[in-house]
Enzyme design. Structure first.
Site, mmCIF file in Angstrom:
data_model
loop_
_atom_site.group_PDB
_atom_site.id
_atom_site.type_symbol
_atom_site.label_atom_id
_atom_site.label_comp_id
_atom_site.label_asym_id
_atom_site.label_seq_id
_atom_site.Cartn_x
_atom_site.Cartn_y
_atom_site.Cartn_z
ATOM 1 N N GLY A 129 87.077 78.707 64.690
ATOM 2 C CA GLY A 129 87.556 79.596 63.637
ATOM 3 C C GLY A 129 87.330 81.057 63.941
ATOM 4 N N LYS A 182 79.128 71.246 69.844
ATOM 5 C CA LYS A 182 80.102 71.245 70.936
ATOM 6 C C LYS A 182 79.645 70.354 72.087
ATOM 7 C CE LYS A 182 82.034 75.859 70.153
ATOM 8 N NZ LYS A 182 81.473 75.963 68.798
ATOM 9 N N GLY A 197 85.636 78.756 60.213
ATOM 10 C CA GLY A 197 84.389 79.210 59.621
ATOM 11 C C GLY A 197 84.420 80.579 58.974
#
Length: 261
Positions: A11, A215, A42
């Site tokens: 984001g 991640k 985000g």
């Protein structure tokens, strides 16, 4: 599927992605690949939460999600951000379809830890037939990470986890994380290549922390499938090549995992 490339766009980078980035994704498809974009959102979620005076916090890189936070995240991810990405692909000459994980039960989830995180789900099942149908129609799927459980209750899903689950379910050729950093940093330097064993050590010693943890965990989860490597790259300075090539940190299986797979 050998030709599937799952690209997760953070984001924090979406607004910074250039027309050339989206053109490279379209060209990737024209070369015979099947790109999928999974996106976060985000900063946009944070902005709306602040305007609505809704408290939000993170635990180990995951957003604690109350019902109010979930409703706000769903509005931003499935509405504003998803359609921005779809439009950018179409302006680059491609055809895209925007989905959330709730559409066609694309992402079925179970709660991660409702007591601590609230409505945060972990993908347990991916409707791959929906995605392959879109491939047949020459569409690029753009997926917002909202999923649902067996009872139809919606959950916020970390976009990294969603991308990893989709890549694993499809047996993707490559998984790429497009973020706002060059890759995994150690002592201020970007690491070109790390193994899955290195990842565990770097989490333990604090080299990998915060939002990078989901991640790399998503990367490790895909190694139980056919994916041999995962890339983490800076979307503000690099584009994805037509062959899926990128510059950043490549995470590879350890020698032990390679011998098993």
């Amino acid at each position: 599927m050998k030709d599937v490339i799952v690209i997760k766009c953070g984001g924090s980078t979406i607004a910074e992605l250039s027309p050339e980035f989206f053109k490279s994704v379209v060209n990737m498809q024209k070369s015979g690949k099947h790109p999928i974009i999974v996106h976060g959102g985000g900063p946009a979620i944070n902005h709306l939460l602040e305007k609505l005076d809704i408290h939000s916090e993170f635990v180990d890189g995951l957003r604690k999600t109350t019902e109010d936070v979930l409703n706000t995240a769903e509005m931003v991810l499935c509405g504003k951000v998803n359609k921005q990405v779809v439009t950018s692909i179409q302006q680059a000459g491609g055809q895209a379809v925007g989905l959330s994980g709730c559409d066609g039960r694309l992402l079925e989830v179970t709660p991660v830890n409702e007591k601590v995180l609230g409505y945060v789900g972990e993908p347990t099942k991916v409707n791959t037939s929906l995605l392959t149908t879109l491939f047949d129609l020459s569409m690029i799927p753009v997926i917002a990470p909202i999923g649902l459980n067996e009872d139809g209750v919606h959950y916020n899903v970390n976009a990294d986890s969603a991308a990893g689950a989709i890549a694993k379910a499809l047996g993707a050729e490559q998984l790429v994380f497009v973020t706002d950093v060059d890759g995994i940093l150690k002592d201020g330097q970007c690491l070109d290549r790390v193994t899955s064993n290195d990842i565990e050590e770097y989490i333990a010693d604090g080299t990998i922390y915060g939002g990078m943890i989901p991640k790399v965990k998503a990367a490790l989860s895909t190694f139980t499938g056919g994916i041999q490597s995962v890339m983490i790259m800076n979307g503000k300075s690099t584009t994805v090549g037509e062959d899926g090539s990128v510059q950043g940190t490549i995470i590879v299986k350890s020698k032990i995992e390679l011998s098993i797979s």
